[in-house]
Write an enzyme that holds these catalytic residues in place. Sequence first.
Site, mmCIF file in Angstrom:
data_model
loop_
_atom_site.group_PDB
_atom_site.id
_atom_site.type_symbol
_atom_site.label_atom_id
_atom_site.label_comp_id
_atom_site.label_asym_id
_atom_site.label_seq_id
_atom_site.Cartn_x
_atom_site.Cartn_y
_atom_site.Cartn_z
ATOM 1 N NE ARG A 1 -76.453 -40.872 11.395
ATOM 2 C CZ ARG A 1 -75.205 -41.353 11.372
ATOM 3 N NH1 ARG A 1 -74.733 -42.112 12.343
ATOM 4 N NH2 ARG A 1 -74.392 -41.057 10.392
ATOM 5 C CB SER B 1 -81.323 -36.908 7.065
ATOM 6 O OG SER B 1 -80.222 -36.492 6.286
ATOM 7 C CD GLU C 1 -80.855 -39.638 10.488
ATOM 8 O OE1 GLU C 1 -80.651 -40.257 9.427
ATOM 9 O OE2 GLU C 1 -80.088 -38.764 10.933
HETATM 10 C C1 LIG Z 1 -79.299 -29.114 9.282
HETATM 11 C C2 LIG Z 1 -79.194 -30.388 10.074
HETATM 12 C C3 LIG Z 1 -78.193 -31.296 9.771
HETATM 13 C C4 LIG Z 1 -78.081 -32.482 10.519
HETATM 14 N N1 LIG Z 1 -77.073 -33.347 10.208
HETATM 15 C C5 LIG Z 1 -76.948 -34.489 10.926
HETATM 16 C C6 LIG Z 1 -75.866 -35.407 10.646
HETATM 17 O O1 LIG Z 1 -75.025 -35.185 9.792
HETATM 18 N N2 LIG Z 1 -75.809 -36.558 11.386
HETATM 19 C C7 LIG Z 1 -76.724 -36.830 12.383
HETATM 20 O O2 LIG Z 1 -76.596 -37.879 13.035
HETATM 21 N N3 LIG Z 1 -77.738 -35.977 12.658
HETATM 22 C C8 LIG Z 1 -77.872 -34.825 11.974
HETATM 23 N N4 LIG Z 1 -78.893 -33.960 12.268
HETATM 24 C C9 LIG Z 1 -79.865 -34.309 13.329
HETATM 25 C C10 LIG Z 1 -79.505 -33.736 14.718
HETATM 26 O O3 LIG Z 1 -78.635 -32.657 14.591
HETATM 27 C C11 LIG Z 1 -78.839 -34.763 15.624
HETATM 28 O O4 LIG Z 1 -79.637 -35.889 15.753
HETATM 29 C C12 LIG Z 1 -78.565 -34.155 17.012
HETATM 30 O O5 LIG Z 1 -77.613 -34.969 17.646
HETATM 31 C C13 LIG Z 1 -79.789 -34.011 17.903
HETATM 32 O O6 LIG Z 1 -79.421 -33.277 19.069
HETATM 33 P P1 LIG Z 1 -80.452 -32.332 19.828
HETATM 34 O O7 LIG Z 1 -79.784 -31.801 21.017
HETATM 35 O O8 LIG Z 1 -81.042 -31.344 18.896
HETATM 36 O O9 LIG Z 1 -81.550 -33.392 20.264
HETATM 37 P P2 LIG Z 1 -83.126 -33.141 20.407
HETATM 38 O O10 LIG Z 1 -83.691 -33.036 19.020
HETATM 39 O O11 LIG Z 1 -83.416 -32.040 21.340
HETATM 40 O O12 LIG Z 1 -83.568 -34.515 21.063
HETATM 41 C C14 LIG Z 1 -83.413 -35.746 20.396
HETATM 42 C C15 LIG Z 1 -83.737 -36.887 21.384
HETATM 43 O O13 LIG Z 1 -82.745 -36.907 22.397
HETATM 44 C C16 LIG Z 1 -83.374 -36.813 23.687
HETATM 45 N N5 LIG Z 1 -82.467 -36.049 24.542
HETATM 46 C C17 LIG Z 1 -81.879 -34.857 24.279
HETATM 47 N N6 LIG Z 1 -81.056 -34.508 25.289
HETATM 48 C C18 LIG Z 1 -81.151 -35.497 26.215
HETATM 49 C C19 LIG Z 1 -80.554 -35.724 27.493
HETATM 50 N N7 LIG Z 1 -79.675 -34.868 28.030
HETATM 51 N N8 LIG Z 1 -80.879 -36.849 28.174
HETATM 52 C C20 LIG Z 1 -81.758 -37.737 27.649
HETATM 53 N N9 LIG Z 1 -82.363 -37.573 26.467
HETATM 54 C C21 LIG Z 1 -82.056 -36.471 25.753
HETATM 55 C C22 LIG Z 1 -84.711 -36.128 23.456
HETATM 56 O O14 LIG Z 1 -85.654 -36.453 24.460
HETATM 57 C C23 LIG Z 1 -85.073 -36.726 22.124
HETATM 58 O O15 LIG Z 1 -85.614 -37.998 22.330
HETATM 59 C C24 LIG Z 1 -79.010 -32.764 11.558
HETATM 60 C C25 LIG Z 1 -80.018 -31.834 11.864
HETATM 61 C C26 LIG Z 1 -80.108 -30.646 11.152
HETATM 62 C C27 LIG Z 1 -81.173 -29.664 11.523
#
Ligand SMILES: Cc1cc2nc3c(=O)[nH]c(=O)nc-3n(C[C@H](O)[C@H](O)[C@H](O)COP(=O)(O)OP(=O)(O)OC[C@H]3O[C@@H](n4cnc5c(N)ncnc54)[C@H](O)[C@@H]3O)c2cc1C
Length: 329
Positions: A190, A247, A317
């Site tokens: 992660r 999480s 996380e």
């Molecule tokens: C119900 C639920 C279940 C989940 N289950 C899991 C799971 O099973 N496994 C898991 O690993 N995670 C899980 N997550 C967490 C989350 O879904 C992941 O971490 C996801 O990949 C984050 O993507 P995002 O686009 O929402 O990122 P954001 O929350 O928008 O951003 C996260 C980080 O990435 C950066 N970022 C985003 N896009 C870019 C880009 N294009 N270039 C540079 N930086 C960027 C942002 O600046 C920030 O630092 C879960 C979340 C929820 C709400």
Amino acid sequence: MEAGFVTTTTDYVRREHPDALSALAQSLGACARENVLLSRYSAVGIGGPADLLVVVQNREQILNVIRLTRASGLPWRIFGGLTNLLLPDTGLRGVTIVNHARAVDFSDASYCVKAESGAIVVQMARETVQRGWGGLTWAVGLPGTIGGAVINNAGAFGGDIAGVLKCAEVIVPDGAVQVVDPDWFDFQYRFSRLKGMAATLAGIVPVVVLTTTFRLRPRDGESLQVKAAEYAERRRRTQPPGKTLGSTFKNPPGDYAGRLIEAAGLKGTRCGGMIISEQHANFFMNVDRGTAADYRALIRLAQDEVLQQFGVQLEPEIEIVGEDTCRTK
Ligand SMILES: Cc1cc2nc3c(=O)[nH]c(=O)nc-3n(C[C@H](O)[C@H](O)[C@H](O)COP(=O)(O)OP(=O)(O)OC[C@H]3O[C@@H](n4cnc5c(N)ncnc54)[C@H](O)[C@@H]3O)c2cc1C
């Protein structure tokens, strides 16, 4: 302090860039809006106003917006689905870019998928399963965008981004576009070396993921469908629906954060509008206008109790974003 970043506040933006925000808003046109509540975009429904919110729709627009934003001298950030971020109640100064660049291209000849970084992971993963391509089945229920998944090395059910990424196109600090291979991200559990750039000054690297290419393998389509359904069912059974970031803590080696929080007797504990889920103790839910302050109080409580009772230090996380850290180049 790392080059390219400042500690910034509303005062900093007003003092150093008195007209820059409205000038930039004007040059960006309809995709930019001033003073927009980030809670509307956040999966947990938390976050104060962004000075300027810019929603980008494709790769070229990302490049253009970043070029103009850099020239303006304003601090800026880029987010995807905002599913892994706890944003401050005071909002974010400068420019907040939300990435809706969602194009995905499937190459039948090479079993490769090329996706813009704002593509929705769930949709892309489902399409690979339908095509009978193996490698992303674990991601069929993963909220958020490809960009966020790469930054976090997101994963589930034994799979992760590091295991399938072939290469990525990124914008590096000097504004150049480069194609990099997976080693460049220094992926761990992660974690990538870009994670946390929005949250802390230490170790921040101003890099934007533009596109990604995944290399998959031909597999038996029916077995993939069965697996995908099983994963979706596991999520439905174990994860509470509602406003959440998933999480809150990483699993410590050999254990589960949710098990430890539950064993500490904290299931159902409430602080303001936030509650520790009765169904899954690592999920903190916004049930009634919860704030970042409420969420942080629950984080501290869980960390203190688990440390005191079991001697285990829980590490977040999710990314906890402070108002006062921004990119400036
Ligand atoms: C119900 C639920 C279940 C989940 N289950 C899991 C799971 O099973 N496994 C898991 O690993 N995670 C899980 N997550 C967490 C989350 O879904 C992941 O971490 C996801 O990949 C984050 O993507 P995002 O686009 O929402 O990122 P954001 O929350 O928008 O951003 C996260 C980080 O990435 C950066 N970022 C985003 N896009 C870019 C880009 N294009 N270039 C540079 N930086 C960027 C942002 O600046 C920030 O630092 C879960 C979340 C929820 C709400």
